[in-house]
Write a protein that holds these residues in place. Structure first.
Motif, PDB file in Angstrom:
ATOM      1  N   ARG A 297       0.809  -1.213   0.000  1.00 40.90           N
ATOM      2  CA  ARG A 297       0.000   0.000   0.000  1.00 40.90           C
ATOM      3  C   ARG A 297       0.846   1.269   0.000  1.00 40.90           C
ATOM      4  O   ARG A 297       0.560   2.216  -0.692  1.00 40.90           O
ATOM      5  CB  ARG A 297      -0.886  -0.005   1.256  1.00 40.90           C
ATOM      6  CG  ARG A 297      -1.812   1.185   1.349  1.00 40.90           C
ATOM      7  CD  ARG A 297      -2.647   1.120   2.593  1.00 40.90           C
ATOM      8  NE  ARG A 297      -1.889   1.355   3.804  1.00 40.90           N
ATOM      9  CZ  ARG A 297      -2.424   1.338   5.017  1.00 40.90           C
ATOM     10  NH1 ARG A 297      -3.695   1.038   5.167  1.00 40.90           N
ATOM     11  NH2 ARG A 297      -1.688   1.581   6.089  1.00 40.90           N
ATOM     12  N   ASN A 298       1.857   1.298   0.844  1.00 43.80           N
ATOM     13  CA  ASN A 298       2.561   2.559   1.061  1.00 43.80           C
ATOM     14  C   ASN A 298       4.049   2.415   0.819  1.00 43.80           C
ATOM     15  O   ASN A 298       4.832   2.446   1.750  1.00 43.80           O
ATOM     16  CB  ASN A 298       2.335   3.051   2.499  1.00 43.80           C
ATOM     17  CG  ASN A 298       1.009   3.761   2.637  1.00 43.80           C
ATOM     18  OD1 ASN A 298       0.497   4.273   1.670  1.00 43.80           O
ATOM     19  ND2 ASN A 298       0.465   3.782   3.828  1.00 43.80           N
ATOM     20  N   GLN A 299       4.415   2.258  -0.399  1.00 45.85           N
ATOM     21  CA  GLN A 299       5.851   2.175  -0.695  1.00 45.85           C
ATOM     22  C   GLN A 299       6.509   3.450  -0.179  1.00 45.85           C
ATOM     23  O   GLN A 299       6.058   4.548  -0.494  1.00 45.85           O
ATOM     24  CB  GLN A 299       6.066   2.057  -2.212  1.00 45.85           C
ATOM     25  CG  GLN A 299       5.437   0.823  -2.841  1.00 45.85           C
ATOM     26  CD  GLN A 299       6.018  -0.480  -2.321  1.00 45.85           C
ATOM     27  OE1 GLN A 299       7.088  -0.492  -1.737  1.00 45.85           O
ATOM     28  NE2 GLN A 299       5.309  -1.574  -2.502  1.00 45.85           N
ATOM     29  N   GLY A 300       7.553   3.257   0.631  1.00 48.22           N
ATOM     30  CA  GLY A 300       8.314   4.428   1.057  1.00 48.22           C
ATOM     31  C   GLY A 300       7.779   5.137   2.287  1.00 48.22           C
ATOM     32  O   GLY A 300       8.385   6.072   2.757  1.00 48.22           O
ATOM     33  N   ARG A 301       6.618   4.711   2.824  1.00 43.60           N
ATOM     34  CA  ARG A 301       6.162   5.372   4.056  1.00 43.60           C
ATOM     35  C   ARG A 301       6.977   4.818   5.214  1.00 43.60           C
ATOM     36  O   ARG A 301       7.129   3.613   5.352  1.00 43.60           O
ATOM     37  CB  ARG A 301       4.663   5.081   4.274  1.00 43.60           C
ATOM     38  CG  ARG A 301       4.068   5.982   5.334  1.00 43.60           C
ATOM     39  CD  ARG A 301       2.600   5.745   5.487  1.00 43.60           C
ATOM     40  NE  ARG A 301       2.304   5.233   6.818  1.00 43.60           N
ATOM     41  CZ  ARG A 301       1.094   4.958   7.260  1.00 43.60           C
ATOM     42  NH1 ARG A 301       0.056   5.113   6.485  1.00 43.60           N
ATOM     43  NH2 ARG A 301       0.901   4.507   8.483  1.00 43.60           N
ATOM     44  N   GLU A 302       7.487   5.716   6.061  1.00 35.54           N
ATOM     45  CA  GLU A 302       8.501   5.284   7.029  1.00 35.54           C
ATOM     46  C   GLU A 302       7.994   4.230   8.016  1.00 35.54           C
ATOM     47  O   GLU A 302       8.753   3.396   8.469  1.00 35.54           O
ATOM     48  CB  GLU A 302       9.082   6.474   7.784  1.00 35.54           C
ATOM     49  CG  GLU A 302       8.056   7.193   8.640  1.00 35.54           C
ATOM     50  CD  GLU A 302       8.581   8.492   9.209  1.00 35.54           C
ATOM     51  OE1 GLU A 302       8.492   8.642  10.428  1.00 35.54           O
ATOM     52  OE2 GLU A 302       9.072   9.321   8.439  1.00 35.54           O
ATOM     53  N   ASP A 303       6.681   4.243   8.348  1.00 38.11           N
ATOM     54  CA  ASP A 303       6.257   3.256   9.341  1.00 38.11           C
ATOM     55  C   ASP A 303       5.712   1.992   8.666  1.00 38.11           C
ATOM     56  O   ASP A 303       5.042   1.194   9.275  1.00 38.11           O
ATOM     57  CB  ASP A 303       5.244   3.844  10.335  1.00 38.11           C
ATOM     58  CG  ASP A 303       3.981   4.320   9.661  1.00 38.11           C
ATOM     59  OD1 ASP A 303       3.954   4.345   8.421  1.00 38.11           O
ATOM     60  OD2 ASP A 303       3.033   4.661  10.385  1.00 38.11           O
ATOM     61  N   ASP A 304       6.010   1.829   7.374  1.00 39.52           N
ATOM     62  CA  ASP A 304       5.574   0.620   6.700  1.00 39.52           C
ATOM     63  C   ASP A 304       6.746  -0.282   6.281  1.00 39.52           C
ATOM     64  O   ASP A 304       6.681  -0.959   5.275  1.00 39.52           O
ATOM     65  CB  ASP A 304       4.693   0.960   5.479  1.00 39.52           C
ATOM     66  CG  ASP A 304       3.245   1.204   5.888  1.00 39.52           C
ATOM     67  OD1 ASP A 304       2.923   0.948   7.057  1.00 39.52           O
ATOM     68  OD2 ASP A 304       2.455   1.653   5.058  1.00 39.52           O
ATOM     69  N   ASN A 305       7.826  -0.262   7.074  1.00 37.62           N
ATOM     70  CA  ASN A 305       8.847  -1.277   6.812  1.00 37.62           C
ATOM     71  C   ASN A 305       8.551  -2.498   7.680  1.00 37.62           C
ATOM     72  O   ASN A 305       7.816  -2.407   8.662  1.00 37.62           O
ATOM     73  CB  ASN A 305      10.273  -0.734   7.036  1.00 37.62           C
ATOM     74  CG  ASN A 305      10.528  -0.450   8.500  1.00 37.62           C
ATOM     75  OD1 ASN A 305      10.416  -1.326   9.349  1.00 37.62           O
ATOM     76  ND2 ASN A 305      10.858   0.798   8.806  1.00 37.62           N
TER      77      ASN A 305
END
Length: 209
Positions: free
Chosen positions: A145-153
């Protein structure tokens, strides 16, 4: 003396809402279980107002108010924002909306939040919509969903799951013991999930009619 005034204000606030015969449904589910999508569908289909605890806190911070600065500092320091603060924002949003049907998403985050919400507002939810979804499905959704969003690793996602399981599941168990949990299999495609959600909301809206 100050305390007495505050206490009566709290009661007045809560009482005003419960006088209006407000209907509240809590929406609970892990990160990536599809809460936002299903809330948008419920709003469109059944005329509820969707209140997200996280969005209300972010809006308060953005407003630059004294309250917002306090919230921002607490988040920066890694502290949990007191339940009273979030509940007051929810109460305010409910009163300002002019509606009497609310979906509250992302709250109560734990058992203490739940107890405080009921004691401050005098409102018990009609039911809790629990979007049940296996961790591996939620993980895949968040990563897509969120490539590159910091809290989605991956590490952060797993930490969020752990926090969710430890804090939210006791709330679900509490309401389950009162027969108030409506569990939906949220691993299915969005349209199918909403068919199940509709089946849960139709009796509630018919009761009101």
């Amino acid at each position: 003396m100050g305390t007495a005034i505050n206490a009566s204000n709290k009661e007045a606030n809560g009482h005003l809402l419960s006088e209006k015969k407000v209907k509240v449904v809590f929406i609970l589910g892990g990160p990536g279980s599809g809460k936002g999508t299903q809330c948008a569908n419920i709003v469109q289909h059944f005329g509820f107002t969707h209140l997200s605890a996280g969005d209300l806190l972010r809006a308060e911070i953005k407003s630059g108010s004294e309250n917002g600065t306090m919230i921002q500092n607490m988040i920066k320091e890694g502290k949990i924002v007191p339940a009273e603060v979030t509940i007051k924002l929810l109460q305010q949003a409910m009163q300002e909306s002019g509606n009497d049907k609310f979906l509250i998403d992302g709250f109560p985050r734990d058992e203490a939040n739940r107890a405080k919400f009921e004691s401050m507002t005098g409102i018990e939810p009609e039911f809790v919509l629990f979007l049940d979804c296996p961790e591996e499905v939620m993980e895949k959704r968040l990563l897509n969903r969120n490539q590159g969003r910091e809290d989605d690793n991956i590490d952060t996602i797993r930490k969020r799951f752990k926090v969710y399981v430890e804090s939210s599941l006791p709330v679900i168990e509490y309401y389950n013991s009162k027969g108030k949990v409506r569990k939906i299999d949220a691993a299915k495609p969005v349209e199918e999930v909403f068919e199940d959600v509709k089946a849960v909301f139709i009796p509630l809206t018919e009761k009101a009619a």
